[in-house]
Write an enzyme that holds these catalytic residues in place. Structure first.
Site, short mmCIF file in Angstrom:
data_model
loop_
_atom_site.label_atom_id
_atom_site.label_comp_id
_atom_site.label_asym_id
_atom_site.label_seq_id
_atom_site.Cartn_x
_atom_site.Cartn_y
_atom_site.Cartn_z
N ARG A 84 0.82 -1.21 0.00
CA ARG A 84 0.00 0.00 0.00
C ARG A 84 0.86 1.27 0.00
NH1 ARG A 84 -3.83 2.34 4.59
NH2 ARG A 84 -5.29 3.53 3.32
N HIS A 136 -6.38 -5.77 -2.69
CA HIS A 136 -7.20 -5.97 -1.49
C HIS A 136 -7.48 -7.45 -1.24
CE1 HIS A 136 -8.81 -1.53 -1.38
NE2 HIS A 136 -7.50 -1.61 -1.25
N ASN A 188 -4.52 8.84 4.81
CA ASN A 188 -3.29 8.09 5.05
C ASN A 188 -3.07 7.71 6.49
OD1 ASN A 188 -2.62 8.41 2.42
ND2 ASN A 188 -0.65 9.36 2.81
N HIS A 224 0.32 4.57 -2.45
CA HIS A 224 0.12 5.93 -1.95
C HIS A 224 1.25 6.85 -2.38
CE1 HIS A 224 -3.41 5.81 0.99
NE2 HIS A 224 -3.43 4.66 0.36
C1 HEM Z 1 -9.44 1.41 -6.02
C2 HEM Z 1 -9.30 2.38 -5.13
C3 HEM Z 1 -8.82 2.10 -3.74
C4 HEM Z 1 -9.44 2.48 -2.60
C5 HEM Z 1 -10.72 3.27 -2.49
C6 HEM Z 1 -8.66 1.96 -1.50
C7 HEM Z 1 -8.96 2.16 -0.17
C8 HEM Z 1 -8.38 1.48 0.88
C9 HEM Z 1 -8.78 1.58 2.24
C10 HEM Z 1 -9.89 2.48 2.78
C11 HEM Z 1 -8.02 0.73 2.96
C12 HEM Z 1 -8.10 0.46 4.45
C13 HEM Z 1 -7.44 1.57 5.24
C14 HEM Z 1 -7.77 1.43 6.71
O1 HEM Z 1 -8.96 1.43 7.04
O2 HEM Z 1 -6.84 1.31 7.51
C15 HEM Z 1 -7.10 0.10 2.05
C16 HEM Z 1 -6.16 -0.83 2.40
C17 HEM Z 1 -5.26 -1.37 1.52
N1 HEM Z 1 -5.08 -0.99 0.21
FE1 HEM Z 1 -6.36 0.08 -0.91
N2 HEM Z 1 -7.59 1.28 -1.99
C18 HEM Z 1 -7.63 1.34 -3.35
C19 HEM Z 1 -6.68 0.83 -4.22
C20 HEM Z 1 -5.54 0.18 -3.82
C21 HEM Z 1 -4.42 -0.13 -4.69
C22 HEM Z 1 -4.33 0.27 -6.15
C23 HEM Z 1 -3.51 -0.80 -3.93
C24 HEM Z 1 -2.16 -1.34 -4.32
C25 HEM Z 1 -1.66 -1.36 -5.53
C26 HEM Z 1 -4.07 -0.92 -2.60
C27 HEM Z 1 -3.51 -1.61 -1.57
C28 HEM Z 1 -4.06 -1.73 -0.31
C29 HEM Z 1 -3.59 -2.67 0.69
C30 HEM Z 1 -2.53 -3.72 0.47
C31 HEM Z 1 -4.33 -2.43 1.85
C32 HEM Z 1 -4.19 -3.11 3.22
C33 HEM Z 1 -3.12 -2.38 4.01
C34 HEM Z 1 -2.82 -2.95 5.37
O3 HEM Z 1 -3.35 -3.97 5.78
O4 HEM Z 1 -2.00 -2.30 6.05
N3 HEM Z 1 -5.28 -0.29 -2.57
N4 HEM Z 1 -7.34 0.59 0.78
C1 NAG Z 2 -8.61 5.73 4.75
C2 NAG Z 2 -8.46 5.98 6.18
O1 NAG Z 2 -7.76 5.27 6.87
N1 NAG Z 2 -9.14 7.02 6.66
C3 NAG Z 2 -9.09 7.37 8.03
C4 NAG Z 2 -8.08 8.46 8.20
O2 NAG Z 2 -8.09 8.96 9.50
C5 NAG Z 2 -9.32 9.49 9.93
C6 NAG Z 2 -9.13 10.13 11.29
O3 NAG Z 2 -7.95 9.68 11.89
C7 NAG Z 2 -10.37 8.38 9.93
O4 NAG Z 2 -11.61 8.88 10.33
C8 NAG Z 2 -10.47 7.80 8.54
O5 NAG Z 2 -11.33 6.72 8.52
#
Ligand code: HEM
Ligand code: NAG
Ligand code: NAG
Ligand code: NAG
Length: 324
Positions: free
Chosen positions: A67, A199, A99, A71
């Site tokens: 991730r 994901h 982030n 980013h």
């Molecule tokens: C399509 C649009 C995308 C959206 C809306 C999105 C959104 C998110 C969100 C909201 C999370 C969870 C964050 C949290 O709640 O802590 C997440 C986790 C993650 N995303 Fe995405 N993401 C997208 C695309 C991608 C892409 C393109 C990649 C890599 C090439 C990626 C890799 C990851 C990974 C590996 C995690 C898990 C991270 C962890 O466990 O620490 N995502 N993403």
């Molecule tokens: C994508 C993500 O992790 N969003 C969180 C970022 O941090 C704010 C506040 O710390 C959260 O409310 C979001 O959900």
């Protein structure tokens, strides 16, 4: 003999010879997979073993590291700006709102200090992120998922928290918003679907999937019920659930199969299979692992080429957290 030295005899050949280096330059911006072959021949093996060790201590770390590269590349290009700490003069990217849950910075620090011992001032933090992303995917799958990583990026000197909010797609987006966010970076809808396959590993926080499990209808009801126990309707915002309920630590096609079964965790995940134009792509990847392996690898290489700093732009940071 003479033909090796002969001047190209027709206009098409001349045009090709003049344009080809320009086209390659535009596409790869001086990046090459053997960039450190002589300047730091053990760089790649050093990174690979550090990633394997981090992932074997904690499988989720592979997801967090993947991730970071996403980013990094989506905000001002792949320039390691995501790694810069906040300074007294401004907020960096790592603590900007979307982030807030980025992690894995200590693993990058460990790798950077090994590389500084090995070849001081040679390997950029941006390249470390790109290699680490590939090695993380392989550590959670198999060598067949690997791809050659372009190298030669340099590191930025500044970061912008404002740029994060406008470039990182939100999990509340609908399909059209997701397609637009990736199109803005030059990706097709199919490439967006392939990259979203990331994901298949990692976790998300309750604050990002609460509305989906309490209020959406295109979700498997027993799946929603099971998630509610650890994600109450209020509070527990940072409680975690796996993005891929079937095989959270294997990089595979299960993410797509889950979507077909209405078991996408984020609203944005389920949007890829909700009666729209990307349904057929999801179905293809769910039952065609070879198609996913090829398309995911190509899309990752393309993502790694987003606006890199090359030549004499930027710098090779000694410490990935701050400019030299
Ligand atoms: C399509 C649009 C995308 C959206 C809306 C999105 C959104 C998110 C969100 C909201 C999370 C969870 C964050 C949290 O709640 O802590 C997440 C986790 C993650 N995303 Fe995405 N993401 C997208 C695309 C991608 C892409 C393109 C990649 C890599 C090439 C990626 C890799 C990851 C990974 C590996 C995690 C898990 C991270 C962890 O466990 O620490 N995502 N993403
Ligand atoms: C994508 C993500 O992790 N969003 C969180 C970022 O941090 C704010 C506040 O710390 C959260 O409310 C979001 O959900
Ligand atoms: C669900 O929708 C209702 C009505 O729109 C709203 O009041 C409530 O806050 C929503 N709940 C969640 C968890 O999003
Ligand atoms: C599945 O994806 C692969 C790779 O992109 C493509 O070659 C193939 O035509 C697709 N198959 C279908 C049925 O769409």
């Amino acid at each position: 003999m003479a033909r090796y030295y002969s001047i190209p005899s027709n206009l098409t050949t001349i045009k090709f010879c003049l344009l080809f280096p320009l086209l390659v330059g535009m596409v790869s911006a001086q990046l090459s997979s053997d960039f450190y072959a002589t300047s730091c021949p053990n760089a790649l093996s050093t990174i690979k073993s550090a990633v394997e060790s981090a992932v074997s201590s904690e499988a989720r770390m592979g997801a967090s590291l993947l991730r970071l590269h996403f980013h990094d590349c989506f905000v001002n290009g792949c320039d390691a700006s995501v790694l810069l700490d906040d300074t007294t003069t401004g907020q960096g990217e790592k603590n900007a709102t979307p982030n807030a849950s980025l992690r894995g910075f200590e693993v990058i620090d460990t790798i950077k200090s090994k590389l500084e011992n090995l070849c001081p001032g040679v390997v950029s933090c941006a390249d470390i992120l790109a290699v680490v992303a590939r090695d993380s995917v392989v550590a959670l799958s198999a060598p067949i998922w690997s791809w050659p990583v372009d190298l030669g990026r340099r590191d930025s000197i500044t970061a912008s928290s404002a740029a994060v909010n406008s470039n990182i797609p939100s999990p509340t987006l609908d399909l059209s918003g997701l397609i637009n966010a990736f199109s803005y970076k030059g990706f097709t809808a199919k490439e967006m679907v392939a990259l979203s396959g990331s994901h298949t590993i990692g976790q998300a926080t309750c604050g990002n999937f609460r509305t989906r499990i309490y209020n959406e209808t295109n979700i498997d009801s027993s799946y929603a019920t099971s998630l509610k126990s650890n994600c109450p309707s209020t509070g527990g915002d940072s409680n975690l659930a796996p993005l891929d309920v079937t095989s959270p630590t294997s990089f595979d096609t299960a993410y797509y199969t889950n979507l077909i079964n209405k078991k996408g965790l984020l609203h944005s995940d389920q949007q890829l299979f909700s009666g729209g134009s990307t349904d057929s792509i999801v179905t293809n990847y769910s039952n065609n692992v070879g198609a996913l392996i090829t398309d995911f690898a190509n899309a990752m290489v393309k993502m790694g080429r987003l606006s890199p700093l090359t030549g004499t732009s930027g710098q090779i940071r000694k410490n990935c957290r701050k400019a030299n």
